[in-house]
Motif scaffolding. Structure first.
Motif, mmCIF file in Angstrom:
data_model
loop_
_atom_site.group_PDB
_atom_site.id
_atom_site.type_symbol
_atom_site.label_atom_id
_atom_site.label_comp_id
_atom_site.label_asym_id
_atom_site.label_seq_id
_atom_site.Cartn_x
_atom_site.Cartn_y
_atom_site.Cartn_z
ATOM 1 N N ALA A 36 42.215 43.223 40.408
ATOM 2 C CA ALA A 36 42.466 44.322 41.346
ATOM 3 C C ALA A 36 41.151 44.824 41.930
ATOM 4 O O ALA A 36 40.675 44.316 42.945
ATOM 5 C CB ALA A 36 43.226 45.450 40.644
ATOM 6 N N ILE A 37 40.504 45.742 41.227
ATOM 7 C CA ILE A 37 39.327 46.402 41.820
ATOM 8 C C ILE A 37 38.187 45.426 42.086
ATOM 9 O O ILE A 37 37.426 45.591 43.031
ATOM 10 C CB ILE A 37 38.866 47.584 40.925
ATOM 11 C CG1 ILE A 37 37.857 48.467 41.662
ATOM 12 C CG2 ILE A 37 38.327 47.126 39.584
ATOM 13 C CD1 ILE A 37 37.568 49.787 40.971
ATOM 14 N N GLY A 38 38.081 44.375 41.264
ATOM 15 C CA GLY A 38 36.950 43.462 41.424
ATOM 16 C C GLY A 38 37.305 42.121 42.028
ATOM 17 O O GLY A 38 36.520 41.173 41.967
ATOM 18 N N MET A 39 38.501 42.008 42.623
ATOM 19 C CA MET A 39 38.945 40.708 43.135
ATOM 20 C C MET A 39 37.993 40.146 44.187
ATOM 21 O O MET A 39 37.701 38.948 44.202
ATOM 22 C CB MET A 39 40.355 40.846 43.722
ATOM 23 C CG MET A 39 40.951 39.546 44.221
ATOM 24 S SD MET A 39 40.981 38.251 42.971
ATOM 25 C CE MET A 39 42.716 37.887 42.907
ATOM 26 N N GLY A 40 37.475 41.014 45.048
ATOM 27 C CA GLY A 40 36.558 40.554 46.098
ATOM 28 C C GLY A 40 35.300 39.950 45.504
ATOM 29 O O GLY A 40 34.807 38.914 45.969
ATOM 30 N N HIS A 41 34.771 40.616 44.470
ATOM 31 C CA HIS A 41 33.542 40.120 43.847
ATOM 32 C C HIS A 41 33.799 38.786 43.136
ATOM 33 O O HIS A 41 32.993 37.873 43.193
ATOM 34 C CB HIS A 41 33.002 41.144 42.834
ATOM 35 C CG HIS A 41 32.760 42.495 43.434
ATOM 36 N ND1 HIS A 41 32.065 42.665 44.610
ATOM 37 C CD2 HIS A 41 33.119 43.734 43.023
ATOM 38 C CE1 HIS A 41 32.012 43.962 44.891
ATOM 39 N NE2 HIS A 41 32.653 44.621 43.950
ATOM 40 N N PHE A 42 34.951 38.697 42.449
ATOM 41 C CA PHE A 42 35.304 37.465 41.734
ATOM 42 C C PHE A 42 35.467 36.296 42.712
ATOM 43 O O PHE A 42 34.914 35.212 42.515
ATOM 44 C CB PHE A 42 36.584 37.694 40.929
ATOM 45 C CG PHE A 42 37.099 36.469 40.226
ATOM 46 C CD1 PHE A 42 36.345 35.833 39.252
ATOM 47 C CD2 PHE A 42 38.353 35.955 40.537
ATOM 48 C CE1 PHE A 42 36.826 34.692 38.605
ATOM 49 C CE2 PHE A 42 38.840 34.830 39.895
ATOM 50 C CZ PHE A 42 38.079 34.194 38.929
ATOM 51 N N MET A 43 36.193 36.538 43.788
ATOM 52 C CA MET A 43 36.431 35.480 44.789
ATOM 53 C C MET A 43 35.109 35.007 45.394
ATOM 54 O O MET A 43 34.876 33.806 45.553
ATOM 55 C CB MET A 43 37.350 35.980 45.909
ATOM 56 C CG MET A 43 38.783 36.233 45.509
ATOM 57 S SD MET A 43 39.671 34.765 44.963
ATOM 58 C CE MET A 43 39.771 33.801 46.462
#
Lengths: 257, 358
Positions: A106-113
């Motif tokens: 959720a909150i960190g999906m952008g960073h993970f992707m």
């Protein structure tokens, strides 16, 4: 078990990396087993001296107080960004990132992707317990359909909240990922498989570029509202049905030009 | 002999970083500071370090968090909306007591604002932005040379106090080109970064390192805040920076920082030519603000006129310093020369506004 009772007659000894601080986990939570698993693989692969671990928000955030390797605690969801900074400074360090389902999905999906897209070299240990454990059991991206949480009190409804997130499968589609697998520690046999997968994931990191990702399904009896034994049964019957175990990607770490 | 080049303020940020031994830059594109990441994307690798174009400002500041925790000199640059996005990470870096340098090339207005000149981040940069009540040193250069030199000072202060140091630029300072003398500044020796994560093998395997180390500070939560507060009070005592111009005999003192200080300096000269005893007080450290030094001037028989390209933010600190002992006026964004809808503060406009006040 503590260091005094550990003896030669025991099949399992506490890994040396696990100190004597008492675990705070609820009865039946799998995180204690998972932390033990990580510590034992780090020891067996002789990685402890060069390891930097990362945690961000979730019940596993206390891991640095139990496991004696260098750690950085990142803000919620930001571990992949923090790890990116560390990796640039210490290219020879061994790094793992522990992330929960809210944190990563959720909150960190952008960073993970984006970290996967950049082919960042570390091992992501993704803890999937189908809820927000630390904040008392709200819906997570991984919550099963029909599952009751404090924010889906009549059960998760796809019409209102969409569908469960499949991280291992998603990661397998990314070119920057060299290993993506899902496992759990609900039985001794599965613990042994999980250990083998974690060793593979760690070895990929040592071998070359690209992210290795191991998703671990984990029971959360307190927030699932089930006694520990029933929570394990729920995991075995329902979680694994939604999130099949196995390897989704296993390729040679190399730069594709 | 030091090399002299023609440089913009934005490029001077890059030169300043290189002269400070900074080898790691993390950033996200935003106008009007794009020349900085463009410079860094070339130069950081040449310096043996690294550059990452982050996926957003939130990521950029957390990459700085990581590189700082790993013990390296590192930085990011952005413009105003980017600082807002970084608020959480800035708080995390402050809470973890990591050194970092952050450049804000300020643009006008709240939200997405505009891509025009402005000085509307004063409160954000001096009173926080993230949660929890942390402090960052803010240095405000007024020339390209100062941008370059303040970058070096910023890295030194960041390491000395384990704190974030802002270098406060703006559209005018970032885009304008001036002569720049490239020279390394001398600073006192710094303590070793024994708190950084490197893998415990670097400690001979004897003990591991955890960032943030809040669990190790004595006295629980009050102890942690007392520890931070002690550091902030030391900085307030030791690191005040300011400059005065012809304030000795002045009965009118303009107070301005950054590009507005340059403009006000021109106005001061025009007023002096008219026979007005005008002076200029220029805060260089916006935090710690030179409260005592300005208060001393306010206690003389003077009028203070704050000149800032905003709705009035610096003026709050000027009023606090003056404590009612001198009248305080404000010449703000409405005094802009307006050949276009955006316009800009010019010496002529500010001069006319001062004339109206006196």
């Amino acid at each position: 078990m503590n260091s005094e009772t550990a003896g030669k007659s025991l099949a399992y000894e506490k890994p040396k990396l696990i100190n004597d601080n008492k675990f705070h986990f609820c009865p039946g939570c799998n995180y204690g087993i998972i932390i033990r698993l990580i510590a034992s693989v780090l020891e067996e692969m002789k990685l402890t001296d060069k390891t930097i671990g990362l945690v961000s928000a979730g019940c596993y955030v206390q891991t640095p107080w139990y496991m004696d390797v260098d750690f950085v605690a990142a803000l919620h969801g930001r571990a992949p960004a923090v790890a990116t900074g560390i990796r640039r400074v210490h290219p020879d360090a061994f790094m793992f990132c522990m992330q929960g389902d809210g944190d990563l999905g959720a909150i960190g999906m952008g960073h993970f992707m984006n970290a996967m897209m950049r082919g960042e070299r570390w091992t992501t240990i993704f803890l999937n317990n189908a809820c927000y454990g630390q904040t008392r059991g709200q819906m997570a991206p991984t919550t099963l359909l029909g599952m009751r949480t404090t924010t889906t009190q009549d059960g998760r409804d796809a019409e209102k909240t969409g569908y469960p997130l499949h991280v291992a499968e998603l990661a397998a589609t990314m070119k920057g990922v060299v290993y993506a697998a899902r496992c759990c520690v609900n039985t001794p046999a599965n613990y042994a498989k999980a250990k083998k997968m974690l060793k593979t994931a760690f070895q990929k990191q040592l071998d070359g570029p690209g992210m290795s990702i191991l998703e671990l399904l984990s029971a959360c009896p307190s927030n699932w509202g089930l006694p520990p034994k029933e929570a394990l049964a729920f995991l075995t019957e329902n979680m694994i049905a939604e999130y099949p175990l196995g390897e989704y990607k296993n390729v040679e770490p190399k730069i594709d030009v | 002999m030091a090399e002299t080049i023609l440089s913009t303020g934005n490029e001077a940020v890059g030169h300043g970083a290189l002269y400070s031994g900074c080898k790691y830059f993390f950033g996200y594109p935003i106008t009007p500071q794009n020349a900085i990441p463009e410079f860094m994307s070339r130069e950081m690798f040449k310096a043996g370090g690294s550059y990452v174009q982050a996926e957003c400002e939130t990521a950029a500041i957390n990459m700085v968090f990581g590189a700082a925790a790993a013990g390296a000199r590192c930085m990011t640059s952005t413009s105003s909306p980017g600082i807002a996005l970084m608020g959480e990470g800035l708080g995390g870096i402050s809470a973890s007591e990591l050194p970092a340098v952050v450049v804000d090339v300020v643009r006008m207005g709240p939200g997405w604002g505009t891509v025009q000149q402005g000085q509307t981040d004063y409160r954000l940069l001096t009173k926080g932005g993230g949660n929890g009540g942390y402090r960052c040193i803010s240095l405000a250069p007024a020339s390209v040379q100062e941008v370059f030199e303040f970058m070096q000072t910023a890295f030194y202060l960041a390491d000395k106090y384990r704190i974030i140091v802002y270098v406060v630029s703006d559209y005018i300072l970032g885009e304008m080109a001036e002569r720049l003398e490239l020279k390394t500044l001398e600073f006192d020796p710094l303590p070793s970064k024994d708190w950084a994560v490197r893998g415990k093998g670097n400690n001979g395997g004897t003990h591991n390192t955890i960032v943030p180390a809040v669990g190790n500070i004595e006295g629980g939560i009050p102890g942690y805040h007392l520890h931070q507060d002690k550091k902030y009070k030391t900085i307030e005592r030791e690191e005040v920076r300011y400059q005065t111009y012809q304030t000795e005999d002045a009965d009118l003192i303009m107070v301005a920082y950054g590009s507005s200080a340059r403009i006000s300096h021109e106005v001061m000269k025009q007023l002096r030519a008219d026979g007005v005893k005008a002076g200029l007080f220029r805060p260089i450290s916006l935090w710690p603000f030179p409260i005592e030094q300005l208060r001393e001037l306010a206690e003389g028989d003077v009028r203070l006129i704050t000149v800032e390209d905003s709705q009035g933010q610096l003026v709050e600190d000027v009023e606090f310093a003056a404590q009612g002992k001198a009248p305080v006026d404000l010449i703000g964004v409405w005094a802009r020369d307006l050949p276009t809808p955006s316009g800009v503060l010019t010496p002529d406009n500010v001069y006319q506004e001062v004339k109206k006040i006196i």
